[in-house]
Design an enzyme around this catalytic site. Structure first.
Site, PDB file in Angstrom:
ATOM      1  N   ASP A 223      -7.748   4.158  -0.903  1.00 20.39           N
ATOM      2  CA  ASP A 223      -6.791   4.530  -0.325  1.00 20.39           C
ATOM      3  C   ASP A 223      -5.915   5.796  -0.738  1.00 20.39           C
ATOM      4  O   ASP A 223      -4.810   5.884  -0.956  1.00 20.39           O
ATOM      5  CB  ASP A 223      -5.872   3.474   0.048  1.00 20.39           C
ATOM      6  CG  ASP A 223      -6.176   2.387   0.965  1.00 20.39           C
ATOM      7  OD1 ASP A 223      -7.466   2.526   1.260  1.00 20.39           O
ATOM      8  OD2 ASP A 223      -5.434   1.774   1.379  1.00 20.39           O
TER       9      ASP A 223
ATOM     10  N   GLN B  75      -5.258  -1.419  -3.365  1.00 23.48           N
ATOM     11  CA  GLN B  75      -5.076  -0.101  -2.805  1.00 23.48           C
ATOM     12  C   GLN B  75      -4.134   0.870  -3.866  1.00 23.48           C
ATOM     13  O   GLN B  75      -2.925   0.262  -4.113  1.00 23.48           O
ATOM     14  CB  GLN B  75      -4.301  -0.130  -1.557  1.00 23.48           C
ATOM     15  CG  GLN B  75      -5.462  -0.713  -0.539  1.00 23.48           C
ATOM     16  CD  GLN B  75      -5.246  -2.224  -0.261  1.00 23.48           C
ATOM     17  OE1 GLN B  75      -4.648  -2.977  -1.398  1.00 23.48           O
ATOM     18  NE2 GLN B  75      -5.490  -2.870   0.790  1.00 23.48           N
TER      19      GLN B  75
ATOM     20  N   ASP C 193     -11.993   3.965   1.997  1.00 24.78           N
ATOM     21  CA  ASP C 193     -10.993   4.428   3.009  1.00 24.78           C
ATOM     22  C   ASP C 193      -9.947   5.390   2.315  1.00 24.78           C
ATOM     23  O   ASP C 193      -8.658   5.307   2.677  1.00 24.78           O
ATOM     24  CB  ASP C 193     -10.300   3.023   3.750  1.00 24.78           C
ATOM     25  CG  ASP C 193     -11.013   2.189   4.051  1.00 24.78           C
ATOM     26  OD1 ASP C 193     -12.026   2.389   4.802  1.00 24.78           O
ATOM     27  OD2 ASP C 193     -10.523   0.933   4.214  1.00 24.78           O
TER      28      ASP C 193
ATOM     29  N   THR D  10       0.691  -1.221  -0.051  1.00 21.40           N
ATOM     30  CA  THR D  10       0.131  -0.141   0.066  1.00 21.40           C
ATOM     31  C   THR D  10       0.778   1.160  -0.076  1.00 21.40           C
ATOM     32  O   THR D  10       0.843   2.049  -0.935  1.00 21.40           O
ATOM     33  CB  THR D  10      -0.905  -0.058   1.282  1.00 21.40           C
ATOM     34  OG1 THR D  10      -1.951  -1.226   0.948  1.00 21.40           O
ATOM     35  CG2 THR D  10      -1.920   1.078   1.308  1.00 21.40           C
TER      36      THR D  10
END
Length: 366
Positions: free
Chosen positions: A187, A164, A214, A128
């Protein structure tokens, strides 16, 4: 392919602008071969004795300018255009300012396209944090008037499980973003800290942040002042389609994310998104996520009845530090009070920019 088409359109209309004369320029400091790049990367004039400024023009490299910085206190001015590259600002480039030459953040775009699951040339995947287009660990960083984007798309890689794709991964105390656009899907903005026990402060003012899952997350003590959060349409049949925030605040940190005087809008149908869910990372299971959203207009894209959800049932959102205060709009209607914990007036007096940022007051400038 919406993201890639959008960015290409911006670049195509502005390439010529990147060749205009430089703005305010600083001294000609000897930097060796790194600066011998012609009009794409140029320093200012020698007659200004105190400012240290580098200019990056269309066709040049922002990372080359970062690499040329020697010490703290430099300014890099990036002229209009699209710069498809990965930017990494290490901790030893403190007090650096990176800004677009235009007052329009859409004119200067730094973009790349890789995800958590993208294979690395040397084996494994990027993860990520490693997927980020822009990474900074520098204390005292200021970024303004440009766009940071990751235009990797799930539809192009249906075989990836790590979807992500971060636009900006920020650590380092006193990181300040002003009039910056953050564009990605999952993300988008990783607002984190340099270490598990660090309470690094970040300040975002008049920024635009969009995504789906998110898309504002991490461990930082971060203030989002007058920012616009926008949830994207997502081609899935289930709801929620995603969450705006996923804080992972350390238990010892009294403050996590504070969003105030902003707005949350959506490109998706009504009630398709949640405000937040808590992130308790596997590497920090003592985390106690903290989020306060106050004095913010919340549009109908947020589920007003149940605006919070869990990431894992082991860590229910009700046990986290999630609070609201004086919000407005259809997504802020309190129909089930237990689903929307509110600050009292006295508590709200503590959750301010000054409390979160302490002796650092970037909001006092400009």
């Amino acid at each position: 392919m919406r993201r890639r088409t959008l960015l290409t359109g911006i670049a195509g209309g502005l390439v010529a602008v990147g060749t205009t004369p430089a703005l305010a320029q600083g001294p000609a400091l000897a930097q060796g071969p790194a600066l011998a790049q012609g009009p794409a990367l140029a320093q200012g004039h020698a007659h200004a004795p105190t400012r240290r400024v580098l200019h990056v023009r269309s066709g040049g490299s922002v990372q080359a300018a970062v690499d040329a910085v020697d010490g703290s206190g430099w300014t890099i001015v990036v002229h209009p255009g699209t710069y498809r590259e990965v930017i990494n600002i290490p901790a030893d480039k403190g007090e650096l300012t990176l800004r677009g030459a235009s007052c329009d953040p859409r004119a200067t775009v730094i973009v790349f396209d890789r995800a958590n699951g993208t294979p690395r040339p040397d084996g494994g995947t990027y993860g990520t944090a490693g997927s980020a287009t822009f990474t900074s660990a520098a204390p005292g960083l200021t970024v303004r008037d440009l766009t940071l984007a990751n235009d990797w798309l799930r539809a192009d890689h249906p075989d990836y499980t790590g979807t992500q794709a971060v636009a900006a991964y920020v650590t380092g105390d006193r990181s300040h973003f002003e009039s910056v656009r953050f564009l990605a899907h999952q993300d988008t903005l990783f607002a984190d800290t340099t270490a598990l026990d660090a309470f690094d402060r970040q300040y975002y003012r008049h920024c635009y942040i969009e995504g789906d899952v998110d898309f504002v997350f991490g461990r930082a003590r971060a203030v989002f002042d007058s920012c616009h959060f926008r949830t994207l349409q997502r081609d899935v049949s289930f709801t929620p389609k995603g969450m705006v925030f996923a804080p992972a605040t350390a238990r010892a940190n009294p403050y996590g994310f504070l969003a105030l005087h902003g707005r949350i809008t959506s490109g998706a149908e009504d009630a398709a998104y949640k405000i937040a869910r808590p992130w308790v990372p596997s590497y920090e299971t003592t985390a106690w996520p903290s989020l306060v959203v106050r004095d913010t207009w919340i549009g109908p894209g947020i589920d007003a009845v149940t605006p919070y959800t869990n990431m894992r049932e082991t860590y229910p959102w009700q046990t986290m530090r999630f609070r609201e205060h004086a919000n407005s709009g259809p997504g802020a209607v309190i129909s089930v009070p237990e689903n929307r914990p509110q600050l009292t007036a006295a508590e709200a007096g503590v959750h301010t920019r000054r409390t979160y940022l302490g002796d650092w007051r970037p909001y006092g400038h400009r």
